[in-house]
Design a protein around this motif. Structure first.
Motif: not given
Length: 327
Positions: A109-122
């Motif tokens: 979440g800190v290293a790749f804030p934008i890229k990871y936020k788009l792929k986050r899935n509970p």
């Protein structure tokens, strides 16, 4: 391992402290994360909820160990011995997996804030949690294997006639148990610990170089990272080192019971890590604390307000004020 009065008192003190402090904190955490997951869940909420459930199961079975320590032998129905041991060890290693997953979540979440936020899935967090439960329970099933192993041996004592629980092992049992313990050290502790160290060291480094982040949030995040690493070092490392010592020396170290005591603190330390990880939990703790403070101090304030002595003092002050004004 031979029970002594001092060892019994030590075990009861540690387990009792863990139960008293860990149970209410984890119940609050369970309520908070359950509500959060029902409303709008994130992968972090799912991981924290799963870890809280694991800690509560651990705390539920802790009294069985306390009864054994109080009696200095196993006096309960014997089927509870492997069951309590299986739950005890499974939840400990389940915690290492979940804490590692939380560190990975924080780092990405800190290293790749934008890229990871788009792929986050509970859903991915739910799948990961199930895998953690299955892997930890599969490895710790060795408890059942050891307790009922070697039935064909004429010297084998029937489990129902024993007064010890997962303590005395034959040479044949140690040939199976010691390599498994070494695998537990490598797979369930060492690998998660190294991953956790990498993620949080990078996490702290990135946060330290981001001036745009509020100082309070930065310190809170760094505190969470350092707290998790301390849990690994203080709670999990001593017990897992006993696996290595036992494998090298080809016996089960008698001091394992002392090393295992530190592992129990994990159940009461986890909620403090949750506190740094979740704003929702911080809000719950704050509301509960305010309510407790209000209920504790309000009766005292009311008794002071209605104290006859204070009322007399106020009456005298009022009379004096009236006299002064008339003068």
């Amino acid at each position: 391992m031979a029970w002594t009065v001092d060892l019994s008192n030590l075990v009861l003190a540690v387990y009792g402290f863990t139960l008293i402090t860990g149970l209410p904190a984890n119940i609050l955490a369970l309520y908070t994360f359950f509500q959060k997951v029902r409303q709008r869940s994130t992968p972090m909420d799912v991981l924290l909820l799963s870890l809280t459930i694991s800690d509560l199961i651990f705390l539920f079975f802790l009294p069985f160990r306390m009864v054994e320590a109080a009696n200095m032998k196993w006096t309960m129905p014997y089927f509870l011995c492997p069951l309590s041991g299986f739950i005890f060890y499974s939840t400990i290693y389940n915690s290492t997996f979940h804490l590692t997953a939380i560190s990975v979540e924080r780092y990405l979440g800190v290293a790749f804030p934008i890229k990871y936020k788009l792929k986050r899935n509970p859903r991915n967090a739910m799948i990961a949690s199930v895998i953690f439960w299955v892997v930890s329970m599969a490895h710790c099933s060795i408890v059942y294997i050891m307790q009922y192993h070697d039935h064909s041996n004429p010297n084998f004592t029937d489990p129902s006639k024993r007064n010890t629980c997962y303590e005395e092992f034959s040479v044949e049992q140690l040939k199976i148990l010691l390599p498994v313990r070494m695998e537990l050290f490598a797979v369930l502790f060492c690998a998660p610990f190294l991953i956790c160290c990498f993620c949080y060291i990078r996490f702290i480094h990135i946060l330290s170089n981001l001036p745009s982040i509020n100082a309070k949030r930065r310190y809170r995040a760094i505190g969470m990272a350092l707290g998790t690493l301390l849990v690994f070092i203080i709670c999990f490392m001593p017990y897992n080192i006993s696996h290595v010592v036992g494998y090298v020396d080809n016996y089960s170290p008698p001091w394992r019971v002392h090393a295992l005591l530190t592992s129990t603190f994990n159940a009461c330390l986890d909620p403090f890590i949750f506190y740094f990880s979740s704003s929702a939990l911080r809000g719950t703790f704050k509301n509960v604390w305010q309510e407790l403070t209000k209920r504790t101090f309000m009766p005292c304030c009311r008794s002071i307000l209605y104290c006859p002595l204070l009322n007399c003092t106020r009456a005298e002050e009022k009379t004096q004020s009236t006299t002064d004004s008339s003068l």
